[in-house]
Design a protein around this motif. Structure first.
Motif, PDB file in Angstrom:
ATOM      1  N   HIS A 138      34.914  -0.197   1.859  1.00 26.39           N
ATOM      2  CA  HIS A 138      34.731   1.218   1.684  1.00 26.39           C
ATOM      3  C   HIS A 138      33.886   1.757   2.797  1.00 26.39           C
ATOM      4  N   PHE A 139      33.149   0.773   3.716  1.00 27.80           N
ATOM      5  CA  PHE A 139      32.405   1.163   4.845  1.00 27.80           C
ATOM      6  C   PHE A 139      32.960   0.614   6.192  1.00 27.80           C
ATOM      7  N   ALA A 140      34.132   0.436   6.190  1.00 33.44           N
ATOM      8  CA  ALA A 140      34.919   0.093   7.613  1.00 33.44           C
ATOM      9  C   ALA A 140      35.102   1.557   8.208  1.00 33.44           C
ATOM     10  N   VAL A 141      35.349   1.599   9.381  1.00 35.18           N
ATOM     11  CA  VAL A 141      35.934   2.506   9.941  1.00 35.18           C
ATOM     12  C   VAL A 141      37.127   3.198   9.315  1.00 35.18           C
ATOM     13  N   ASP A 142      37.076   4.644   9.141  1.00 36.01           N
ATOM     14  CA  ASP A 142      38.155   5.281   8.611  1.00 36.01           C
ATOM     15  C   ASP A 142      38.906   6.258   9.721  1.00 36.01           C
ATOM     16  N   PRO A 143      40.022   5.877   9.964  1.00 37.18           N
ATOM     17  CA  PRO A 143      40.573   6.689  10.953  1.00 37.18           C
ATOM     18  C   PRO A 143      41.039   7.974  10.507  1.00 37.18           C
ATOM     19  N   ALA A 144      41.044   8.240   9.110  1.00 37.19           N
ATOM     20  CA  ALA A 144      41.598   9.490   8.559  1.00 37.19           C
ATOM     21  C   ALA A 144      40.477  10.372   8.552  1.00 37.19           C
ATOM     22  N   THR A 145      39.447  10.071   8.867  1.00 41.26           N
ATOM     23  CA  THR A 145      38.008  10.957   8.820  1.00 41.26           C
ATOM     24  C   THR A 145      37.255  10.598  10.184  1.00 41.26           C
ATOM     25  N   ILE A 146      36.129  11.293  10.412  1.00 39.43           N
ATOM     26  CA  ILE A 146      35.275  10.693  11.368  1.00 39.43           C
ATOM     27  C   ILE A 146      34.294   9.769  11.149  1.00 39.43           C
ATOM     28  N   TYR A 147      34.408   9.065  10.089  1.00 39.67           N
ATOM     29  CA  TYR A 147      33.430   7.925   9.681  1.00 39.67           C
ATOM     30  C   TYR A 147      33.669   6.706  10.441  1.00 39.67           C
ATOM     31  N   THR A 148      32.566   6.386  11.094  1.00 37.07           N
ATOM     32  CA  THR A 148      32.910   5.155  12.107  1.00 37.07           C
ATOM     33  C   THR A 148      32.435   3.843  11.455  1.00 37.07           C
ATOM     34  N   GLY A 149      32.037   3.835  10.308  1.00 33.60           N
ATOM     35  CA  GLY A 149      31.832   2.498   9.613  1.00 33.60           C
ATOM     36  C   GLY A 149      30.468   2.011   9.832  1.00 33.60           C
ATOM     37  N   VAL A 150      29.993   1.075   9.054  1.00 36.71           N
ATOM     38  CA  VAL A 150      28.802   0.410   9.311  1.00 36.71           C
ATOM     39  C   VAL A 150      28.990  -0.885  10.203  1.00 36.71           C
ATOM     40  N   HIS A 151      28.454  -0.777  11.213  1.00 36.97           N
ATOM     41  CA  HIS A 151      28.725  -1.588  12.471  1.00 36.97           C
ATOM     42  C   HIS A 151      28.273  -3.061  12.183  1.00 36.97           C
ATOM     43  N   ASP A 152      27.154  -3.425  11.504  1.00 33.49           N
ATOM     44  CA  ASP A 152      26.939  -4.659  11.339  1.00 33.49           C
ATOM     45  C   ASP A 152      27.820  -5.417  10.348  1.00 33.49           C
ATOM     46  N   PRO A 153      28.292  -6.276  10.635  1.00 32.60           N
ATOM     47  CA  PRO A 153      29.214  -6.866   9.461  1.00 32.60           C
ATOM     48  C   PRO A 153      28.678  -7.567   8.425  1.00 32.60           C
ATOM     49  N   ARG A 154      27.462  -7.998   8.352  1.00 27.35           N
ATOM     50  CA  ARG A 154      26.788  -8.512   7.398  1.00 27.35           C
ATOM     51  C   ARG A 154      26.292  -7.530   6.350  1.00 27.35           C
ATOM     52  N   GLU A 155      25.737  -6.269   6.963  1.00 30.21           N
ATOM     53  CA  GLU A 155      25.285  -5.303   6.161  1.00 30.21           C
ATOM     54  C   GLU A 155      26.578  -4.603   5.369  1.00 30.21           C
ATOM     55  N   ARG A 156      27.612  -4.444   6.175  1.00 27.94           N
ATOM     56  CA  ARG A 156      28.909  -3.814   5.516  1.00 27.94           C
ATOM     57  C   ARG A 156      29.360  -4.639   4.387  1.00 27.94           C
ATOM     58  N   LEU A 157      29.324  -5.958   4.565  1.00 20.10           N
ATOM     59  CA  LEU A 157      29.809  -6.821   3.608  1.00 20.10           C
ATOM     60  C   LEU A 157      28.759  -6.637   2.159  1.00 20.10           C
ATOM     61  N   ALA A 158      27.502  -6.799   2.687  1.00 19.51           N
ATOM     62  CA  ALA A 158      26.482  -6.534   1.262  1.00 19.51           C
ATOM     63  C   ALA A 158      26.602  -4.948   0.586  1.00 19.51           C
ATOM     64  N   MET A 159      26.955  -4.155   1.418  1.00 19.28           N
ATOM     65  CA  MET A 159      27.069  -2.569   0.926  1.00 19.28           C
ATOM     66  C   MET A 159      28.094  -2.700  -0.075  1.00 19.28           C
ATOM     67  N   ASN A 160      29.216  -3.479   0.621  1.00 17.23           N
ATOM     68  CA  ASN A 160      30.494  -3.304  -0.472  1.00 17.23           C
ATOM     69  C   ASN A 160      30.268  -4.436  -1.684  1.00 17.23           C
TER      70      ASN A 160
END
Length: 116
Positions: A18-40
């Motif tokens: 849910h926190f990856a780049v979303d090309p359908a919107t302007i959301y650029t995602g959580v850049h730190d892979p560890r933080e993105r994994l933790a948030m998911n």
């Protein structure tokens, strides 16, 4: 929404990035892979709790209390606005599965510090 349908809808949301780049919107995602994994992982735990509550026939109020409790696991002050808004959007998707139209201020209090 019937309890089983809500539980199935929540289950379908689990395991997604849910926190990856979303090309359908302007959301650029959580850049730190560890933080993105933790948030998911945090969001998946919330989804699992909501799914179990839905299966047990929880009231909307009980589900909102669960959302409030799980939102507290996301340190709002440590997130930039874009990522915080994405967290709120994710919980709105969960609310859609549950057929809950309003967070009754839960999301606004977490996102902005007050209910609008």
């Amino acid at each position: 929404m019937p309890h089983q349908a809500a539980a199935e809808c929540l289950s379908r949301l689990m395991g997604q990035d849910h926190f990856a780049v979303d090309p359908a919107t302007i959301y650029t995602g959580v850049h730190d892979p560890r933080e993105r994994l933790a948030m998911n992982a945090r969001f998946d735990r919330a989804l699992a709790a909501l799914r179990d509550a839905a299966r047990d026939g929880a009231t909307p109020r009980t589900c909102l209390d669960l959302i409030d409790r799980h939102l507290a696991g996301f340190a709002r002050v440590e997130l930039d606005t874009e990522d915080a808004e994405r967290v709120a959007e994710c919980f709105e998707m969960a609310m859609d599965c549950l057929g809950i139209e309003s967070s009754e201020g839960v999301l606004n209090r977490w996102l902005y510090g007050f209910d609008l």
